[in-house]
Design a protein around this motif. Structure first.
Motif, mmCIF file in Angstrom:
data_model
loop_
_atom_site.group_PDB
_atom_site.id
_atom_site.type_symbol
_atom_site.label_atom_id
_atom_site.label_comp_id
_atom_site.label_asym_id
_atom_site.label_seq_id
_atom_site.Cartn_x
_atom_site.Cartn_y
_atom_site.Cartn_z
ATOM 1 N N VAL A 54 39.196 23.206 68.008
ATOM 2 C CA VAL A 54 39.513 23.442 66.599
ATOM 3 C C VAL A 54 38.447 22.846 65.696
ATOM 4 O O VAL A 54 37.960 23.501 64.763
ATOM 5 C CB VAL A 54 40.914 22.886 66.254
ATOM 6 C CG1 VAL A 54 41.183 22.977 64.760
ATOM 7 C CG2 VAL A 54 41.983 23.633 67.034
ATOM 8 N N GLU A 55 38.054 21.600 65.970
ATOM 9 C CA GLU A 55 37.025 20.956 65.155
ATOM 10 C C GLU A 55 35.696 21.697 65.263
ATOM 11 O O GLU A 55 34.974 21.825 64.268
ATOM 12 C CB GLU A 55 36.849 19.488 65.566
ATOM 13 C CG GLU A 55 38.020 18.592 65.204
ATOM 14 C CD GLU A 55 39.085 18.548 66.292
ATOM 15 O OE1 GLU A 55 39.057 19.393 67.209
ATOM 16 O OE2 GLU A 55 39.957 17.680 66.204
ATOM 17 N N ASN A 56 35.355 22.175 66.454
ATOM 18 C CA ASN A 56 34.102 22.911 66.621
ATOM 19 C C ASN A 56 34.117 24.246 65.890
ATOM 20 O O ASN A 56 33.105 24.669 65.334
ATOM 21 C CB ASN A 56 33.794 23.120 68.108
ATOM 22 C CG ASN A 56 33.274 21.854 68.743
ATOM 23 O OD1 ASN A 56 32.584 21.076 68.110
ATOM 24 N ND2 ASN A 56 33.603 21.658 70.001
ATOM 25 N N ILE A 57 35.248 24.925 65.870
ATOM 26 C CA ILE A 57 35.356 26.185 65.119
ATOM 27 C C ILE A 57 35.219 25.914 63.627
ATOM 28 O O ILE A 57 34.506 26.636 62.921
ATOM 29 C CB ILE A 57 36.676 26.896 65.448
ATOM 30 C CG1 ILE A 57 36.637 27.390 66.903
ATOM 31 C CG2 ILE A 57 36.936 28.045 64.487
ATOM 32 C CD1 ILE A 57 37.953 27.884 67.434
ATOM 33 N N LYS A 58 35.859 24.854 63.148
ATOM 34 C CA LYS A 58 35.716 24.487 61.731
ATOM 35 C C LYS A 58 34.272 24.168 61.389
ATOM 36 O O LYS A 58 33.759 24.566 60.336
ATOM 37 C CB LYS A 58 36.620 23.297 61.397
ATOM 38 C CG LYS A 58 38.074 23.638 61.339
ATOM 39 C CD LYS A 58 38.909 22.398 61.032
ATOM 40 C CE LYS A 58 40.385 22.713 61.036
ATOM 41 N NZ LYS A 58 41.215 21.520 60.798
ATOM 42 N N ALA A 60 31.578 25.323 62.948
ATOM 43 C CA ALA A 60 30.834 26.584 62.965
ATOM 44 C C ALA A 60 31.031 27.344 61.657
ATOM 45 O O ALA A 60 30.074 27.892 61.096
ATOM 46 C CB ALA A 60 31.273 27.450 64.152
ATOM 47 N N LYS A 61 32.261 27.363 61.156
ATOM 48 C CA LYS A 61 32.537 28.062 59.891
ATOM 49 C C LYS A 61 31.859 27.365 58.714
ATOM 50 O O LYS A 61 31.432 28.010 57.766
ATOM 51 C CB LYS A 61 34.034 28.169 59.668
ATOM 52 C CG LYS A 61 34.692 29.146 60.643
ATOM 53 C CD LYS A 61 36.199 29.124 60.567
ATOM 54 C CE LYS A 61 36.699 29.763 59.305
ATOM 55 N NZ LYS A 61 38.159 29.879 59.254
ATOM 56 N N THR A 62 31.739 26.040 58.781
ATOM 57 C CA THR A 62 31.050 25.294 57.725
ATOM 58 C C THR A 62 29.549 25.575 57.754
ATOM 59 O O THR A 62 28.925 25.787 56.721
ATOM 60 C CB THR A 62 31.294 23.780 57.897
ATOM 61 O OG1 THR A 62 32.688 23.528 57.813
ATOM 62 C CG2 THR A 62 30.576 22.983 56.827
ATOM 63 N N LEU A 63 28.982 25.576 58.968
ATOM 64 C CA LEU A 63 27.544 25.796 59.114
ATOM 65 C C LEU A 63 27.149 27.252 58.920
ATOM 66 O O LEU A 63 26.015 27.545 58.542
ATOM 67 C CB LEU A 63 27.079 25.315 60.498
ATOM 68 C CG LEU A 63 27.235 23.819 60.762
ATOM 69 C CD1 LEU A 63 26.907 23.503 62.216
ATOM 70 C CD2 LEU A 63 26.356 23.016 59.817
ATOM 71 N N GLN A 64 28.069 28.168 59.202
ATOM 72 C CA GLN A 64 27.813 29.606 59.079
ATOM 73 C C GLN A 64 28.928 30.220 58.216
ATOM 74 O O GLN A 64 29.787 30.934 58.726
ATOM 75 C CB GLN A 64 27.821 30.259 60.463
ATOM 76 C CG GLN A 64 26.851 29.665 61.431
ATOM 77 C CD GLN A 64 25.564 30.448 61.471
ATOM 78 O OE1 GLN A 64 25.506 31.590 61.072
ATOM 79 N NE2 GLN A 64 24.519 29.835 61.966
ATOM 80 N N LEU A 67 30.172 33.836 58.649
ATOM 81 C CA LEU A 67 30.616 34.225 59.986
ATOM 82 C C LEU A 67 31.903 35.036 59.894
ATOM 83 O O LEU A 67 32.880 34.616 59.302
ATOM 84 C CB LEU A 67 30.852 32.964 60.821
ATOM 85 C CG LEU A 67 31.247 33.151 62.265
ATOM 86 C CD1 LEU A 67 30.090 33.750 63.065
ATOM 87 C CD2 LEU A 67 31.660 31.822 62.872
ATOM 88 N N ASN A 68 31.875 36.247 60.475
ATOM 89 C CA ASN A 68 33.052 37.117 60.455
ATOM 90 C C ASN A 68 33.798 37.122 61.777
ATOM 91 O O ASN A 68 35.009 37.289 61.804
ATOM 92 C CB ASN A 68 32.654 38.555 60.106
ATOM 93 C CG ASN A 68 32.153 38.671 58.681
ATOM 94 O OD1 ASN A 68 32.716 38.053 57.788
ATOM 95 N ND2 ASN A 68 31.106 39.430 58.475
ATOM 96 N N LYS A 69 33.083 36.978 62.880
ATOM 97 C CA LYS A 69 33.701 37.006 64.197
ATOM 98 C C LYS A 69 33.157 35.859 65.044
ATOM 99 O O LYS A 69 31.988 35.522 64.961
ATOM 100 C CB LYS A 69 33.403 38.319 64.917
ATOM 101 C CG LYS A 69 34.054 39.517 64.286
ATOM 102 C CD LYS A 69 33.753 40.771 65.092
ATOM 103 C CE LYS A 69 34.378 41.969 64.428
ATOM 104 N NZ LYS A 69 34.128 43.200 65.188
ATOM 105 N N LEU A 70 34.039 35.329 65.862
ATOM 106 C CA LEU A 70 33.663 34.281 66.799
ATOM 107 C C LEU A 70 34.277 34.638 68.144
ATOM 108 O O LEU A 70 35.481 34.859 68.239
ATOM 109 C CB LEU A 70 34.181 32.914 66.321
ATOM 110 C CG LEU A 70 33.915 31.726 67.226
ATOM 111 C CD1 LEU A 70 32.414 31.459 67.330
ATOM 112 C CD2 LEU A 70 34.627 30.494 66.710
#
Length: 82
Positions: A54-58, A60-64, A67-70
């Motif tokens: 969860v923290e890594n997805i957050k 990734a969304k902060t850095l990108q 981002l539309n799809k993961l």
């Protein structure tokens, strides 16, 4: 030394503890490590894996932010299903 790379390998070496004796065991990639995971081994050291999806997805969304799809990929092995 014996090098193990995941929980299953550490479990196996632990089951063989009487044969391993005082041979050093070095591990990596162990999830939710507790001393009980190597209670039959005498000399153990390693690096514990901490999964924080969860923290890594957050992050990734902060850095990108655009981002539309993961996509998350895993196989159907026991380890891949954890």
């Amino acid at each position: 030394a014996i090098v193990v790379s995941d929980d299953h390998a550490l479990w196996l070496v632990n089951q063989l503890g009487e044969y391993v004796g005082d041979t050093p065991v070095v591990f990596g990639g162990i999830n939710n490590y507790t001393k009980a995971k190597n209670n039959r081994l005498e000399r153990v050291a390693g690096i514990v894996e901490v999964s924080r999806a969860v923290e890594n997805i957050k992050l990734a969304k902060t850095l990108q932010p655009d981002l539309n799809k993961l996509y998350l990929l895993a196989d159907r092995s026991y380890t891949g299903q954890e």
